[in-house]
Design a protein around this motif. Structure first.
Motif, PDB file in Angstrom:
ATOM      1  N   ASP A 363     119.773  26.370   1.943  1.00 48.33           N
ATOM      2  CA  ASP A 363     119.518  27.749   1.534  1.00 48.33           C
ATOM      3  C   ASP A 363     118.035  27.948   1.255  1.00 48.33           C
ATOM      4  OD1 ASP A 363     122.223  28.400   1.648  1.00 48.33           O
ATOM      5  OD2 ASP A 363     122.580  27.622  -0.379  1.00 48.33           O
ATOM      6  N   ASN A 468     117.624  27.182   8.078  1.00 49.18           N
ATOM      7  CA  ASN A 468     118.591  27.815   7.183  1.00 49.18           C
ATOM      8  C   ASN A 468     119.938  27.904   7.882  1.00 49.18           C
ATOM      9  OD1 ASN A 468     116.607  28.282   5.230  1.00 49.18           O
ATOM     10  ND2 ASN A 468     116.064  30.269   6.123  1.00 49.18           N
ATOM     11  N   LYS A 470     123.330  29.651   9.239  1.00 50.84           N
ATOM     12  CA  LYS A 470     123.585  31.001   9.735  1.00 50.84           C
ATOM     13  C   LYS A 470     124.528  31.723   8.785  1.00 50.84           C
ATOM     14  CE  LYS A 470     121.109  31.018  13.451  1.00 50.84           C
ATOM     15  NZ  LYS A 470     119.969  31.943  13.557  1.00 50.84           N
ATOM     16  N   GLY A 471     123.960  32.599   7.958  1.00 50.59           N
ATOM     17  CA  GLY A 471     124.783  33.291   6.975  1.00 50.59           C
ATOM     18  C   GLY A 471     125.182  32.360   5.840  1.00 50.59           C
ATOM     19  N   GLN A 472     126.305  32.611   5.223  1.00 48.53           N
ATOM     20  CA  GLN A 472     126.813  31.790   4.136  1.00 48.53           C
ATOM     21  C   GLN A 472     127.372  30.483   4.698  1.00 48.53           C
ATOM     22  OE1 GLN A 472     126.559  32.654   0.874  1.00 48.53           O
ATOM     23  NE2 GLN A 472     127.434  30.688   0.240  1.00 48.53           N
ATOM     24  N   TYR A 473     126.917  29.365   4.145  1.00 45.71           N
ATOM     25  CA  TYR A 473     127.378  28.060   4.635  1.00 45.71           C
ATOM     26  C   TYR A 473     128.865  27.876   4.309  1.00 45.71           C
ATOM     27  CZ  TYR A 473     127.262  23.097   5.791  1.00 45.71           C
ATOM     28  OH  TYR A 473     127.482  21.880   6.375  1.00 45.71           O
ATOM     29  N   ASP A 474     129.627  27.532   5.332  1.00 49.20           N
ATOM     30  CA  ASP A 474     131.074  27.349   5.176  1.00 49.20           C
ATOM     31  C   ASP A 474     131.399  25.859   5.303  1.00 49.20           C
ATOM     32  OD1 ASP A 474     133.784  27.393   5.116  1.00 49.20           O
ATOM     33  OD2 ASP A 474     134.053  28.731   6.849  1.00 49.20           O
ATOM     34  N   ASN A 482     127.717  26.093  11.547  1.00 49.67           N
ATOM     35  CA  ASN A 482     126.914  26.619  10.438  1.00 49.67           C
ATOM     36  C   ASN A 482     125.441  26.778  10.798  1.00 49.67           C
ATOM     37  OD1 ASN A 482     128.481  27.007   7.833  1.00 49.67           O
ATOM     38  ND2 ASN A 482     129.225  24.989   8.453  1.00 49.67           N
TER      39      ASN A 482
END
Length: 673
Positions: A363, A468, A470-474, A482
């Motif tokens: 992040d 970073n 892509k978006g919120q890390y899942d 990710n």
């Protein structure tokens, strides 16, 4: 036109200078002259290398003339070499066969001489008009190399009136065009004044010709300074001896040439260096002065931590990016990546790289860019860029058209050959970089076939990337999903660490407490005093020393641990074909060798093998052996790392105990020997 007596005096003076230079060559370079004489091909261009210091000691007057008037005296030197080689031919022993050569060029090396001063050895950005016409030396990185062409160096003409034959040389200032004299240049008592000339057949002397461009190294520039470049002309034996990405030192004559004619645009003179001597310095670019007393400090340090080696290792790791608190796993990974393993070449000539690659996925605000910048400072040769790249060449290489000619322009990976390439925003690479970076990272070469230019460039580079998610890390999704990076590309990285800024009250309390108490010092702590020797300069010297001094080999115990772990990964429910291949074994061996170097040892023990396994485990979303791989962002230095390791070792060996046959030991031996 000069009077006849003056012309005769000049010729006598030139002959005297040629004789003095020939005597110097025969005294100090008789072996080179002999090897040129016995070479069979008379049409080749032969270099004769001399050191400026030797000439200065032998004949200081001639040395100063060569420095001040190189255009004249380098030609006299070539004449002297031709004369000296003819004398050597006459003095050959019975049975030796010599062939008279047509072209011998004296190449002057000024390195290590008094000419290594700002006036005659400036940086490329400080080249000015005052440097024109003297023997100038420049140092830089080759960023472009042009095609090899044929150049007309001399053509003989004959006066129609008096039949006088004279040479005409092309003018570089007018883009190699030939301009005939306005009247006959004969030096007779009665001037001819003829104005019509005929070209003499079969009198053209041609040379190999290549244009390159060198750029000053960014390592010696201050912040915000734009690196300057200058074109260099290579001729004859100097052609094609250096390639894009090489660090070179060039000695030559600074002149200028007219820029192309454009309508309603003033034509300028572009500076260009006509090379006399070119030297690759790739093997010297990592040189760092390490005095004996500093080496003794290293040995004393490890002697003090003989009983608690991991505590000593952690003292070194604390010196890595000290402005960032904690992040033990990241600092260990950075250290192992910078140190690297040992390159292996098997009997068939296939190479297994020794350089490790590291990718940080995290992040914003987790310190990725700070680690990149600190690592770039630690490396002796580094390039730091973004995924898009700072030039049209991007990360790899591209073909550009310059003055109507296609040339290769090196990208970041080629320019960082032999060093470190830090790539921020790794996921934003250009499309052509995504296609070629696989080869650059694994085979350490870049194959180019663009605009008719077919070649292979070297990229023996450590890649340290940061990106970073892509978006919120899942966590439930794969790393490839990710990061939007392909599985094959991710598998090229030895370690991939995920830094997630998740809520952790305990960690937040520790960090805030550290920042608030940053000004306090523990003066009575002996271990802290021992760790204080690891300043930035000492850390840089240490990394360079262990890389050059130690070549660790795997012990049988380490081989068994790595083999068992590999088999466990292959049979695990979390089996991932993209990761658990022979490439994973290579990564484990590199990391274990790097850890042995970090620990100041020449053999890989069980500790090193287990630490390599823990690094690999930290880069996996699901662990096969350690139950709490956790978030690398929240990893901290422990007070008693040796005791903590003993617990981890017992846990790991317990899980590996089911693989006692070690059926893959032969694979390990093949990769490590």
């Amino acid at each position: 036109m000069k009077p006849v007596n003056e012309s005769e005096n000049m010729e006598k003076e030139e002959d005297s200078e040629v004789k003095s230079l020939a005597e110097f060559l025969m005294t100090h370079h008789s072996e080179q002259l002999h090897s040129i004489v016995v070479s069979p091909d008379p049409k080749l261009h032969y270099p004769l290398y001399i050191d400026f210091t030797d000439l200065l000691n032998e004949n200081s007057r001639l040395a100063h003339l060569v420095l001040a008037q190189p255009t004249v005296y380098l030609l006299l030197f070539d004449r002297a070499a031709f004369w000296a080689h003819k004398i050597v031919i006459k003095g050959l022993k019975f049975g030796e066969k010599g062939v008279e050569k047509k072209f011998i060029h004296v190449r002057i090396n000024v390195c290590g001489s008094p000419l290594e001063c700002p006036e005659t050895f400036p940086s490329i950005g400080r080249v000015r008009v005052k440097h024109r016409g003297i023997l100038l030396t420049l140092k830089g990185t080759l960023i472009r190399s042009g095609a090899i062409k044929m150049y007309e160096g001399e053509r003989m003409y004959q006066c129609r009136k008096c039949k006088h034959v004279f040479p005409v040389h092309p003018e570089l200032e007018s883009r190699n065009s030939i301009t005939l004299p306005s009247f006959c240049p004969s030096q007779r008592s009665k001037s001819c004044e003829g104005t019509r000339f005929d070209s003499v057949e079969e009198s053209v002397i041609r040379h190999d010709y290549q244009e390159i461009k060198i750029q000053e190294s960014t390592q010696v520039l201050g912040v915000g300074v734009i690196p300057r470049s200058i074109p260099v002309i290579l001729m004859d034996d100097l052609v094609d001896i250096v390639k894009t990405g090489d660090d070179i030192i060039v000695t030559g004559i600074l002149t200028a040439k007219w820029s192309p004619d454009l309508k309603d645009v003033r034509s300028n003179l572009d500076p260009v260096l006509i090379a006399n001597y070119v030297r690759r310095t790739n093997e010297l670019k990592a040189d760092i002065d390490i005095p004996n007393d500093v080496i003794m400090k290293f040995k004393q340090f490890w002697s003090d931590f003989n009983d608690t080696p991991l505590k000593g290792r952690n003292a070194i790791l604390r010196g890595l990016c000290p402005q960032i608190f904690g992040l033990f796993t990241v600092k260990l990974a950075v250290a192992l990546t910078l140190i690297g393993g040992v390159q292996h070449v098997d009997a068939s000539g296939s190479k297994i790289r020794g350089e490790s690659h590291l990718l940080l996925v995290g992040d914003p605000g987790t310190g990725k860019s700070q680690f990149l910048k600190f690592a770039a400072k630690l490396s002796n040769r580094s390039v730091i860029t973004t995924g898009l790249g700072s030039t049209s060449a991007g990360l790899t290489v591209t073909a550009v058209k310059d003055g109507g000619e296609w040339m290769l322009e090196a990208g970041a990976l080629v320019l960082a050959d032999g060093g470190l390439c830090c790539i921020d925003e790794f996921d934003s690479m250009r499309e052509h970089d995504r296609a070629t970076i696989h080869e650059a990272m694994e085979q350490q070469t870049i194959s180019v076939a663009k605009a008719g230019l077919v070649t292979t460039l070297s990229t023996r580079t450590i890649v340290f990337g940061a990106t970073n998610p892509k978006g919120q890390y899942d966590p439930d999704q794969s790393l490839s999903v990710n990061t939007a990076l392909s599985g094959p590309l991710l598998s090229r990285f030895d370690i991939v660490l995920v830094l997630l800024d998740t809520k952790n009250p305990e960690w937040d309390a520790v960090v805030s407490s550290h920042i608030l108490n940053e000004g306090e010092s523990n003066k009575g702590d002996h271990d802290e005093d021992l760790g204080n020797i690891w300043t930035f300069s000492m850390l840089r010297r240490y990394i360079h020393f262990v890389k050059g001094y130690f070549r660790p080999v795997l012990t049988k115990e380490a081989e068994k641990v790595i083999s068992s772990y590999y088999q466990l990964q292959r049979r695990s429910a979390t089996y991932n074909a993209a990761r658990t291949t022979v490439r994973m074994l290579e990564s484990l061996i590199r990391l274990a060798q790097a850890h042995a170097r970090l620990m100041f040892r020449n053999e890989v023990t069980r500790i090193d093998a287990i630490m390599a396994i823990l690094c690999i485990e930290s880069s996996m979303t699901t662990s096969a052996i350690v139950d709490s791989a956790g978030n690398s962002l929240h990893s901290n230095f422990t007070e008693n790392p040796d005791e903590e390791y003993a617990k981890q070792e017992g846990l790991i060996l317990e899980k590996l105990r089911s693989f006692d046959e070690y059926s893959d030991v032969n694979i390990i031996e093949g990769l490590s020997r």
